[in-house]
Scaffold this active site. Structure first.
Site, PDB file in Angstrom:
ATOM      1  N   GLU A   1       0.832  -1.191   0.000  1.00  0.00           N
ATOM      2  CA  GLU A   1       0.000   0.000   0.000  1.00  0.00           C
ATOM      3  C   GLU A   1       0.872   1.248   0.000  1.00  0.00           C
ATOM      4  O   GLU A   1       1.932   1.257   0.626  1.00  0.00           O
ATOM      5  CB  GLU A   1      -0.926   0.004   1.224  1.00  0.00           C
ATOM      6  CG  GLU A   1      -1.955  -1.125   1.205  1.00  0.00           C
ATOM      7  CD  GLU A   1      -2.950  -1.042   2.366  1.00  0.00           C
ATOM      8  OE1 GLU A   1      -2.803  -0.110   3.198  1.00  0.00           O
ATOM      9  OE2 GLU A   1      -3.847  -1.881   2.444  1.00  0.00           O
TER      10      GLU A   1
ATOM     11  N   HIS B   1      -8.228   1.237   1.646  1.00  0.00           N
ATOM     12  CA  HIS B   1      -8.045   1.155   3.094  1.00  0.00           C
ATOM     13  C   HIS B   1      -8.967   2.153   3.813  1.00  0.00           C
ATOM     14  O   HIS B   1      -8.521   3.012   4.583  1.00  0.00           O
ATOM     15  CB  HIS B   1      -6.585   1.411   3.476  1.00  0.00           C
ATOM     16  CG  HIS B   1      -6.186   0.707   4.743  1.00  0.00           C
ATOM     17  ND1 HIS B   1      -4.961   0.113   4.925  1.00  0.00           N
ATOM     18  CD2 HIS B   1      -6.857   0.502   5.912  1.00  0.00           C
ATOM     19  CE1 HIS B   1      -4.888  -0.419   6.127  1.00  0.00           C
ATOM     20  NE2 HIS B   1      -6.032  -0.203   6.740  1.00  0.00           N
TER      21      HIS B   1
ATOM     22  N   GLY C   1     -11.418   1.257   5.922  1.00  0.00           N
ATOM     23  CA  GLY C   1     -12.066   0.638   7.070  1.00  0.00           C
ATOM     24  C   GLY C   1     -12.333   1.587   8.227  1.00  0.00           C
ATOM     25  O   GLY C   1     -13.374   1.513   8.875  1.00  0.00           O
TER      26      GLY C   1
END
Length: 543
Positions: free
Chosen positions: A278, A296, A298
């Site tokens: 990432e 990403h 979350g």
């Protein structure tokens, strides 16, 4: 963190002639600065500094509040001559050199539970997206195609959801899934049957989960045990048409194997919020039909950002002004008076917990911490917490002596504390016992010269060993020539042996061998060791 350093640091807590100064160096909800000010700290919000610019000013501050942008390197810490605490608003602390911070007596905190609901909801959102092919349907419709017959979805009702990991986030996902009338099965070695019953889910082993689940979500940290838990082999074991969601950590899913399974149609859909590398600017999965990806996200809700900002401000303020410790990654919950006396006992307890955690297989029902002799005179809570931290850290690198008891309770682990004031073979002793489906086994250790931790019993076999660094654990049949064979194997593999530590039940019976080595033991060497005559088990250990 060294207990003497903690004592020295804590002796200054709450005795500031001036207000402690805190720097917020990353973008954070404004309420964080407000809390620092209301609690009695001077706070500066200075974001976007280069490492050189941060290094030039960090020496003024007692506390540093960060998110993911600021990298707290050894170079920055060298200049942080007054820094006492670093607070990470969020879970991950990859941007902090924790060993260097510990060496300098700087406490590192995080907020591991501030974004649990947000992450769980994102997993549910991706489950819906896969079930109804929402991203593809949206793109098609906005392109003016109106392909109503192309996008045939599936209902979530009555489907089986497989949770890999049933901790804080996993249990929230389970609750939401049950509300959708799904059946939930879970694989989690630390989930007790009682906790599973309380959650309303069924505990199963991994193979059964793979065979039964219509949807699989992952909610486990990335460790040596969980890396590629959805490997090519395990993906092949899944039900045809399964859909896979990962909002936990990149590396839990073999991305190349997932690509193959999507192309073949064995996996009907997959959604990843996290990737091995990432930022994920490119991936073989990009462009694959029935694949959904998010960057990403979350923890990316306004509520989560507020929660972690408020929590880190409260935790840091408590530490700087009163000495209170919450969610510290490198410091136990101790008073300054207890620290020097408890320091060697906690070191022993954590090593014993780590040893049991690395060697235990199967579902854990109970863990007991038994103190004998001089150890019974001490505050047992930090000792028990140290055992739990060592035990659970095998599964999660964010576990510490402060949050380990909470995590154990969350997983439904029964924790027993037993004291025996009489002395046995040793002046002081700590015994850690675990009860699993395979039975009850224990390890025990003592302190040599009142300060040096030593293992003195391993699963009923007397042995004397220092638990440190890289080690190799072998169970074998006691027979002539074995030590020579294992020594030859390691020598030919260029692995230098530090110490040999031997024990056996009886001549010709079961024996254990603990070797300290100067470098990690490769998997290939462990396989060769397991192939040696008489070897029942061979594992690499790390302390």
């Amino acid at each position: 963190m060294d207990a003497d350093t903690v004592t020295a640091r804590n002796s200054k807590i709450g005795t500031y002639m001036t207000k402690p100064k805190v720097l917020i160096s990353d973008k954070m909800d404004p309420q964080a600065a407000q809390i620092f000010a209301e609690r009695g700290c001077d706070v500066d919000v200075i974001t976007g500094k280069t490492p050189e610019e941060l290094k030039a000013i960090i020496g003024q501050y007692d506390g540093l509040a960060i998110r993911s942008s600021t990298r707290v390197t050894a170079d920055i810490l060298e200049a942080a001559t007054n820094l006492k605490v670093i607070g990470r608003a969020g879970i991950g602390v990859d941007n902090v050199d924790i060993p260097e911070a510990s060496a300098k007596g700087i406490v590192v905190m995080n907020t591991p539970f501030g974004n649990s609901i947000t992450t769980a909801e994102h997993a549910i959102a991706l489950m819906f997206a896969l079930a109804r092919q929402l991203p593809e349907a949206d793109a098609s419709t906005q392109a003016g195609k109106w392909e109503k017959n192309r996008f045939m979805g599936v209902e979530l009702t009555s489907k089986t959801l497989g949770l890999i990991g049933a901790g804080n986030i996993g249990s929230i996902v389970a609750d939401r899934a049950l509300g959708l009338r799904m059946k939930v099965v879970a694989f989690d070695p630390f989930l007790s049957p009682e906790r599973a019953l309380e959650l309303g889910i069924e505990k199963v082993d991994l193979d059964e989960l793979l065979a039964r689940a219509d949807f699989i979500t992952l909610h486990t940290p990335l460790t040596d045990q969980t890396r590629n838990i959805l490997s090519k082999e395990n993906i092949a074991k899944t039900k045809k048409g399964v859909r896979i969601i990962n909002c936990a950590r990149g590396g839990l899913v073999d991305e190349a194997a997932l690509k193959e399974a999507l192309d073949s149609g064995h996996v009907a859909g997959a959604a990843l919020d996290v990737f091995v590398t990432e930022p994920a600017k490119e991936s073989p999965l990009f462009g694959t039909p029935n694949f959904v990806s998010t960057p990403h996200l979350g923890a990316s809700t306004s509520e989560a950002q507020v929660n972690v900002a408020l929590q880190v401000a409260e935790q840091m303020s408590d530490f700087l002004l009163t000495g209170g410790v919450t969610n510290a990654l490198n410091m136990p919950s101790l008073s300054a008076e207890e620290a020097p006396k408890l320091k060697p006992y906690m070191a022993l307890a954590e090593k014993l917990g780590s040893l049991v955690g690395q060697l235990t297989t199967g579902s854990l029902a109970r863990i007991s911490v038994h103190t004998e002799g001089a150890a019974t005179e001490l505050n047992a809570k930090p000792i028990v917490a140290a055992v739990l931290a060592g035990f659970l850290r095998v599964q999660s690198d964010s576990v510490n002596m402060v949050n380990a008891p909470f995590l154990a309770k969350e997983r439904g682990m029964e924790v027993r504390e037993v004291k025996t004031e009489r002395e046995g073979d040793y002046h002081t002793l700590i015994r850690v016992s675990v009860k699993t489906e395979a039975g009850e086994r224990s390890v025990a250790g003592t302190l040599f010269s009142n300060s040096e931790p030593r293992l003195v019993e391993l699963f009923g076999i007397k042995v004397e060993a220092e638990l440190a660094g890289h080690m190799m654990y072998i169970v074998n049949e006691d027979a002539p020539g074995f030590i020579g064979r294992i020594g030859t194997l390691l020598g030919e593999s260029a692995i230098n042996i530090g110490t040999f530590n031997l024990g056996r039940r009886e001549a010709g019976g079961e024996a254990v061998l603990l070797l300290s080595v100067d470098s990690p033991v490769p998997a290939s060497v462990l396989e060769q060791a397991r192939a040696l005559p008489g070897v029942k088990r061979a594992m690499a250990l790390t302390f």
